[in-house]
Every structure is written in C-alpha cells, then in structure tokens.
Design an enzyme around this catalytic site. Structure first.
Site, PDB file in Angstrom:
ATOM      1  N   GLU A   7       0.830  -1.221   0.000  1.00 27.12           N
ATOM      2  CA  GLU A   7       0.000   0.000   0.000  1.00 27.12           C
ATOM      3  C   GLU A   7       0.857   1.260   0.000  1.00 27.12           C
ATOM      4  O   GLU A   7       1.688   1.439   0.896  1.00 27.12           O
ATOM      5  CB  GLU A   7      -0.921  -0.008   1.241  1.00 27.12           C
ATOM      6  CG  GLU A   7      -1.915   1.145   1.232  1.00 27.12           C
ATOM      7  CD  GLU A   7      -2.912   1.094   2.396  1.00 27.12           C
ATOM      8  OE1 GLU A   7      -3.048   0.033   3.034  1.00 27.12           O
ATOM      9  OE2 GLU A   7      -3.534   2.126   2.655  1.00 27.12           O
ATOM     10  N   LYS A  28      -7.595  -0.251  11.545  1.00 26.60           N
ATOM     11  CA  LYS A  28      -6.949  -0.630  10.273  1.00 26.60           C
ATOM     12  C   LYS A  28      -5.741   0.277  10.037  1.00 26.60           C
ATOM     13  O   LYS A  28      -4.682  -0.178   9.591  1.00 26.60           O
ATOM     14  CB  LYS A  28      -7.956  -0.524   9.120  1.00 26.60           C
ATOM     15  CG  LYS A  28      -7.503  -1.177   7.826  1.00 26.60           C
ATOM     16  CD  LYS A  28      -6.592  -0.315   6.972  1.00 26.60           C
ATOM     17  CE  LYS A  28      -6.151  -1.026   5.696  1.00 26.60           C
ATOM     18  NZ  LYS A  28      -5.235  -0.226   4.884  1.00 26.60           N
ATOM     19  N   ASP A  36       4.233 -14.060  12.072  1.00 26.52           N
ATOM     20  CA  ASP A  36       2.890 -14.578  11.794  1.00 26.52           C
ATOM     21  C   ASP A  36       1.905 -13.422  12.002  1.00 26.52           C
ATOM     22  O   ASP A  36       1.363 -13.219  13.082  1.00 26.52           O
ATOM     23  CB  ASP A  36       2.581 -15.740  12.737  1.00 26.52           C
ATOM     24  CG  ASP A  36       1.266 -16.429  12.383  1.00 26.52           C
ATOM     25  OD1 ASP A  36       0.407 -15.790  11.743  1.00 26.52           O
ATOM     26  OD2 ASP A  36       1.092 -17.598  12.771  1.00 26.52           O
ATOM     27  N   HIS A  81     -12.220  25.473   5.879  1.00 26.64           N
ATOM     28  CA  HIS A  81     -11.605  26.749   5.506  1.00 26.64           C
ATOM     29  C   HIS A  81     -12.027  27.166   4.102  1.00 26.64           C
ATOM     30  O   HIS A  81     -12.314  28.318   3.834  1.00 26.64           O
ATOM     31  CB  HIS A  81     -10.077  26.618   5.519  1.00 26.64           C
ATOM     32  CG  HIS A  81      -9.523  26.643   6.908  1.00 26.64           C
ATOM     33  ND1 HIS A  81      -8.188  26.581   7.167  1.00 26.64           N
ATOM     34  CD2 HIS A  81     -10.129  26.700   8.102  1.00 26.64           C
ATOM     35  CE1 HIS A  81      -7.992  26.609   8.472  1.00 26.64           C
ATOM     36  NE2 HIS A  81      -9.170  26.684   9.063  1.00 26.64           N
TER      37      HIS A  81
END
Ligand code: NAD
Length: 432
Positions: free
Chosen positions: A86, A270, A286, A383
């Site tokens: 990612e 996450k 693991d 803003h």
C-alpha cells in the site's frame, strides 16, 4: 552481524534518493555488512528454501521492502523495516515519527506470556472438575516446566495455570478449559505452547473427570501486550493550511468518534495495523496471529474499541496504544528467510520485546498520520467553504446567492476571486 543502532534515524529527503544511494546511506548509518541488501534483492529467497517452507510451491512472491525513518523508540534512534503493497504507509509513518521527535515513542512491553488452552469436554461435574484442576495446578505447572528445561534456563517457561467453566451441559456435556500461561521469551511461541498443551491434555482431562478436547494456544494474547505513548506539540501538528491547535482538536474528536462507534473504530484500527503489519511482514512474523489477537483484544469488553486513543493537553496531543503483540526473533520463518533476518538487523531488534515495541511504535505512528490527514482535510474543507463564501460576497453576491456561488466554487475546487465573479454573473443572468 551485530550492527549498532543507527547514529540518527532522522533522514531528511531520504525519499528523493535513488535505491542505490539509499542503500549506501543505510549501510554507512547502521553498520551493516557491504552485501547487507542482497537479502532483499529479487530471488534472495531461493526456490529451494521456499519449497521447504510451504506446500505446492510454484515460486516466490515479492513485495516492496522499505525503511521508515525518523523513529526514536525508547530513546534509541531506530530504522523501521516495512514490507507492504500500500502506498504512503512508509511516508506517513516517517512523517509521524518526525512529529514525535525529539521525545519519540515510549513503550512498555509486558512479559512475553502466551496462553495455551486445554479443553475438557463431557465433564461429569464441572464444578468439582474445576476445583480438582485448581488444586492440582502446582503439580501440572511443575510437570509443564520439566518439559521445557531450556526455556526455563533462558528465564521463561510455564508461569501460571487457571481454569474457566464454559458450559454445565449441552452437546459437549460439561465443558471446562484450562489455561496454561507460558513465558516464551524471544519466541512467538505457538509451537512451543501447542506442544505443552498436547503433553498435559490427558492428565488435565483425567483430573477434571472428562475427555480431552482441543489443545492449542489462544491468539488472544492479552498477557503479552505493548503500550506505546507519544506526545506531540501543536507546532508539529500544524500544516500550511491549519493551525496546530485546530489539528489537535480535530484528532482528539476523531479519537472520540472511534471510541463511540465500532464502524469507525474498525477503520481507526486498520490504520494502526497498516504500520504494525508492514513491520510484521518485513520481519517474517505470523501477522495473521497478531491481527486475530488485535481485533479480539479490541472487542474484549463486548464492544469493539480503538486500540489507540488521543487526548488533548495544554499545547499538544497525547496518544496511547495498547495491543497484544506476539512476535519472535527466533523460530518460525526466521531461520530460512534472508529478508526477514536483514529486517531484524536493520531494526536492531535482537529480542522479541524490542520487536514488539517497534511494531507498536509503527502502529501508533500510522494512526497519528491517518488522523492528522483526515483532520486537516476536514479543516481544509471548512476553511475552503468559509473562503468561498468570502469570495462570493466580495464578488457582490448577497442573500442566497452567497451560498450558491460558494457551493459552486467549492464543488469545482476553484476557490478564486475571478471564478466567483464569473459564477455570480452567470447566476444573476439565469432566471431564478
Ligand atoms: P518454533 O517452533 O520455531 O520454536 C522456537 C524455538 O526457539 C523453541 O524451540 C526454543 O527452544 C528456541 N529458542 C532459541 N532461543 C530462544 C529464546 N531466546 N527464547 C525462546 N525460545 C528460543 O517457533 P514458535 O515460536 O514456538 O512458533 C511460531 C510458529 O508457529 C510460527 O511460524 C507460527 O506461524 C506457527 N503457528 C502459529 C499458530 C497460531 O498462531 N495459532 C499455530 C500453529 C503454529
């Protein structure tokens, strides 16, 4: 190889360098041997080694291997290895680690105690069975210790035994579960604990007056946790669009949202696991075990909760992460995977404690980075909306035209004075 910790993990613009130059800088910095990065060259994990690791092997599967910089963990300058597909996790955690300097991340790591479960089914009298097991706990612990003399020599081994009643009757009759608590030192400990549970199961079932059921570790390792704290000053939180105090308030509000709502808590966690898993994968751990443990721990009081929370203080923000982290610097895939061994060297993680601390630091860093990005985006949007209304008024809009012009400017992303005049002129020319 016995590298020293890097002299400083604060590497400005490291991302701008090419791969070869990054390697050269790290070899210098972390005193790795000259061929250190061969372990993460394509093909470093041989087909023969891979074929010995799992079944039906067809090849090896590569992921980008990188290093997150700027970390100080318990006063030690630290490079954090990451393997992940990612984008932006490495950059975001390096950025958060920079914000946390110079204090960095402060950790507390519990003793590495894992839980082995020995289930006993069809227990004739569960109360009596449980009492007999409790009475025999010292005998059972002594027997367990005899089975792992080397672990005891290393300062670990079985340290506790207790019993829980799961059912008085039902399809499996009376059901008890005995928990054997084992200090696994530098091992993750799954095989170690499973072997002990196997060996004790018949005796446990006999004492309880039932039949042995499953005997295996629990991945809810709530006796093996890491606590990581960091404290960020407002000045570090500020972005070019938002003041530090605003960002601090927005992050604390985002934390409260996660504390109230499991749907948000899941995504919050996450973001933590982005950092944790990247280190776990790089160091050959693991990660499924840690994932399972983390989410079970997050839900341990019946509601799913965030693993890290953030609170405002005067002039800054304090974060604390608590999560189970069962990792090992011996055993598992480590004896065969060259990349995992390099990752441990790069991180200077010579004990499971230290590796767990680094995983936790990476987790709280990616959490902070994600919350700050969400917070500043929200602030920025606010803003922009204000700015758009100001431009609409400056262009001459009045009444409901102000909102109409501002909404169109915000929607197109062109929050500019000339655009405001154009939109106003067009809207004023339209029949309303
Ligand atoms: P392992 O089986 O390789 O055992 C570790 C060994 O390291 C021990 O036998 C111990 O004697 C030795 N050792 C050397 N130095 C040590 C030290 N300083 N501290 C502790 N031990 C030391 O590994 P393990 O950690 O028992 O099991 C981990 C593996 O089990 C992982 O590969 C995991 O994927 C797998 N596994 C996981 C689950 C699960 O999570 N549910 C179930 C089964 C297997």
């Amino acid at each position: 190889m016995s590298p020293l910790p890097p002299r400083s993990s604060r590497l400005t613009a490291f991302f701008r360098l090419g791969v070869a130059e990054r390697r050269r800088r790290l070899l210098e910095l972390a005193d790795l041997p000259a061929d250190g990065f061969a372990a993460v060259d394509p093909g470093a994990l041989s087909i023969e080694a891979a074929d010995g690791m799992i079944e039906n092997v067809l090849g090896t599967y590569a992921l980008p291997f990188a290093v997150a910089v700027n970390f100080i963990v318990d006063d030690i300058e630290t490079l954090i290895p990451m393997a992940i597909e990612e984008p932006s996790v490495v950059a975001a955690s390096s950025n958060a680690a920079r914000m946390a300097r110079p204090r960095g991340f402060v950790t507390e790591v519990s003793a590495p105690v894992m839980i082995g479960q020995i289930q006993v089914v069809h227990v004739a009298d569960v109360d009596d069975g449980a009492a007999r097991l409790v009475a025999a706990s010292e005998e059972l612990l002594a027997e367990a210790r005899r089975l792992v003399p080397r672990l005891a020599e290393r300062g670990g081994g079985p340290v506790g035994f207790d019993v829980r009643t799961l059912a008085h009757s039902g399809p499996d009759g009376g059901v008890l579960v005995a928990h054997l608590h084992v200090d696994c030192r530098d091992a993750m400990g799954a095989n170690l604990v499973n072997t002990l549970c196997e060996a004790l199961a018949d005796r446990v079932a006999e004492l309880a007056g039932g039949r042995p059921g499953l005997r295996i570790l629990s991945n809810l390792t709530d006796g093996r946790t890491v606590t990581v704290r960091c404290s960020i000053d407002d000045a570090q939180l500020a972005s070019h669009d938002a003041e530090g105090a605003e960002v601090r308030r927005a992050i604390a509000a985002a934390s409260r949202f996660a504390e109230l709502d499991p749907y948000r808590a899941c995504t919050h966690n996450k973001g933590i696991m982005n950092g944790v898993d990247a280190v776990l994968v790089a160091t050959g751990q693991d990660w499924r075990a840690v994932e399972a443990g983390a989410h079970a721990y997050a839900a341990r009081d019946g509601a799913y909760r965030p693993l890290a929370v953030w609170r405002e203080r005067d002039g800054g923000l304090d974060g604390v992460l608590v999560m189970p982290l069962a990792v090992g610097t011996v055993g598992g895939a480590l004896h065969v995977h060259p990349g995992a061994r390099l990752a441990l060297e790069l991180a200077g993680a010579r004990s499971a404690d230290r590796l767990a601390a680094l995983c936790g630091a990476a987790g709280i860093a990616t959490n902070l980075a994600a919350l700050r990005a969400l917070a500043t985006e929200g602030i920025q949007r606010g803003h922009m909306a204000l700015h758009a209304r100001g431009l609409a008024r400056a262009a001459g809009a009045t009444g409901d035209l102000v909102e109409l012009v501002a909404a169109e400017l915000a929607a197109t992303g062109e929050v500019k004075a000339d655009r405001a005049r154009e939109v106003l002129a067009r809207l004023m020319g339209e029949p309303r």
